[in-house]
Write a protein that holds these residues in place. Structure first.
Motif, PDB file in Angstrom:
ATOM      1  N   ALA A   1       0.831  -1.189   0.000  1.00 50.02           N
ATOM      2  CA  ALA A   1       0.000   0.000   0.000  1.00 50.02           C
ATOM      3  C   ALA A   1       0.872   1.247   0.000  1.00 50.02           C
ATOM      4  CB  ALA A   1      -0.931   0.004   1.206  1.00 50.02           C
ATOM      5  N   GLY A   2       1.970   1.229   0.740  1.00 50.31           N
ATOM      6  CA  GLY A   2       2.879   2.373   0.774  1.00 50.31           C
ATOM      7  C   GLY A   2       3.574   2.581  -0.557  1.00 50.31           C
ATOM      8  N   GLN A   3       3.943   1.498  -1.212  1.00 47.31           N
ATOM      9  CA  GLN A   3       4.606   1.603  -2.507  1.00 47.31           C
ATOM     10  C   GLN A   3       3.659   2.159  -3.555  1.00 47.31           C
ATOM     11  OE1 GLN A   3       5.988  -2.324  -3.325  1.00 47.31           O
ATOM     12  NE2 GLN A   3       7.804  -2.145  -2.033  1.00 47.31           N
ATOM     13  N   ALA A   4       2.409   1.762  -3.509  1.00 42.66           N
ATOM     14  CA  ALA A   4       1.446   2.229  -4.506  1.00 42.66           C
ATOM     15  C   ALA A   4       1.054   3.679  -4.254  1.00 42.66           C
ATOM     16  CB  ALA A   4       0.210   1.342  -4.494  1.00 42.66           C
TER      17      ALA A   4
ATOM     18  N   VAL B   1       0.275  -0.117 -12.365  1.00 45.50           N
ATOM     19  CA  VAL B   1      -0.862  -1.032 -12.512  1.00 45.50           C
ATOM     20  C   VAL B   1      -0.368  -2.401 -12.954  1.00 45.50           C
ATOM     21  CG1 VAL B   1      -2.938  -1.482 -13.870  1.00 45.50           C
ATOM     22  CG2 VAL B   1      -2.545   0.788 -12.922  1.00 45.50           C
ATOM     23  N   ARG B   2       0.558  -2.437 -13.922  1.00 45.62           N
ATOM     24  CA  ARG B   2       1.110  -3.719 -14.368  1.00 45.62           C
ATOM     25  C   ARG B   2       1.794  -4.455 -13.221  1.00 45.62           C
ATOM     26  NH1 ARG B   2       3.570  -0.884 -18.765  1.00 45.62           N
ATOM     27  NH2 ARG B   2       2.065  -0.778 -20.440  1.00 45.62           N
ATOM     28  N   GLN B   3       2.578  -3.714 -12.417  1.00 46.91           N
ATOM     29  CA  GLN B   3       3.278  -4.344 -11.301  1.00 46.91           C
ATOM     30  C   GLN B   3       2.296  -4.900 -10.274  1.00 46.91           C
ATOM     31  OE1 GLN B   3       5.851  -1.236  -9.931  1.00 46.91           O
ATOM     32  NE2 GLN B   3       7.464  -1.686 -11.417  1.00 46.91           N
ATOM     33  N   SER B   4       1.257  -4.141  -9.973  1.00 47.03           N
ATOM     34  CA  SER B   4       0.292  -4.630  -8.988  1.00 47.03           C
ATOM     35  C   SER B   4      -0.491  -5.823  -9.527  1.00 47.03           C
ATOM     36  CB  SER B   4      -0.649  -3.507  -8.543  1.00 47.03           C
ATOM     37  OG  SER B   4      -1.396  -3.046  -9.637  1.00 47.03           O
ATOM     38  N   LEU B   5      -0.809  -5.819 -10.834  1.00 47.96           N
ATOM     39  CA  LEU B   5      -1.487  -6.975 -11.425  1.00 47.96           C
ATOM     40  C   LEU B   5      -0.576  -8.199 -11.428  1.00 47.96           C
ATOM     41  CD1 LEU B   5      -3.431  -5.424 -14.434  1.00 47.96           C
ATOM     42  CD2 LEU B   5      -4.380  -6.458 -12.392  1.00 47.96           C
ATOM     43  N   ASP B   6       0.694  -7.996 -11.758  1.00 48.07           N
ATOM     44  CA  ASP B   6       1.638  -9.115 -11.732  1.00 48.07           C
ATOM     45  C   ASP B   6       1.758  -9.686 -10.325  1.00 48.07           C
ATOM     46  OD1 ASP B   6       2.130  -8.930 -14.436  1.00 48.07           O
ATOM     47  OD2 ASP B   6       3.952  -7.723 -14.203  1.00 48.07           O
TER      48      ASP B   6
ATOM     49  N   GLN C   1       4.074   6.061 -15.840  1.00 44.62           N
ATOM     50  CA  GLN C   1       4.342   5.609 -14.480  1.00 44.62           C
ATOM     51  C   GLN C   1       3.122   4.903 -13.900  1.00 44.62           C
ATOM     52  OE1 GLN C   1       5.530   9.108 -12.342  1.00 44.62           O
ATOM     53  NE2 GLN C   1       7.651   9.051 -13.069  1.00 44.62           N
ATOM     54  N   ILE C   2       1.950   5.476 -14.122  1.00 44.05           N
ATOM     55  CA  ILE C   2       0.717   4.868 -13.606  1.00 44.05           C
ATOM     56  C   ILE C   2       0.485   3.512 -14.260  1.00 44.05           C
ATOM     57  CG2 ILE C   2      -1.796   5.100 -13.530  1.00 44.05           C
ATOM     58  CD1 ILE C   2      -1.315   8.147 -13.228  1.00 44.05           C
TER      59      ILE C   2
END
Length: 81
Positions: free
Chosen positions: A38-41, A63-68, A58-59
Motif C-alpha cells: 500500500a505504501g509503494q502504490a 498497474v502492471r506491477q500490482s497486477l503481476d 508511471q501509472i
C-alpha cells in the motif's frame, strides 16, 4: 394440479440455484494488501514527476506491477474435491 407441480418444480430449481450460489460465494476470499504494498502504490501517486505522458507511463507501470503481484499469489484449492 398442473399449477401445483409447476410451482413446486420452480421452488426446487430456485433452492438448487440458491445453494449453488451460496457455495460459490463462500469460496471467494478477499485480497489483502500489505502495508508495504500500500505504501509503494501510494507514494508515487502522491508525488508525480514529469509531464503528463511520463505520469501516464508511471501509472501504467504501477498497474502492471500490482497486477503481476496479484497474479503471483497462489489460489486456494477447494477442499471439497
Amino acid at each position: 394440479m398442473k399449477t401445483i407441480f409447476g410451482v413446486l418444480s420452480l421452488l426446487i430449481v430456485v433452492a438448487v440455484v440458491g445453494t449453488m450460489v451460496k457455495k460459490q460465494l463462500t469460496g471467494v476470499t478477499p485480497i489483502s494488501i500489505t502495508q508495504q504494498e500500500a505504501g509503494q502504490a501510494a507514494a508515487p501517486a502522491s508525488a508525480p514527476q514529469g509531464n503528463a505522458q511520463q505520469q501516464s507511463q508511471q501509472i501504467q507501470q504501477q498497474v502492471r506491477q500490482s497486477l503481476d503481484a496479484a497474479m503471483q499469489q497462489a489460489r486456494p484449492v477447494p477442499e471439497d474435491k
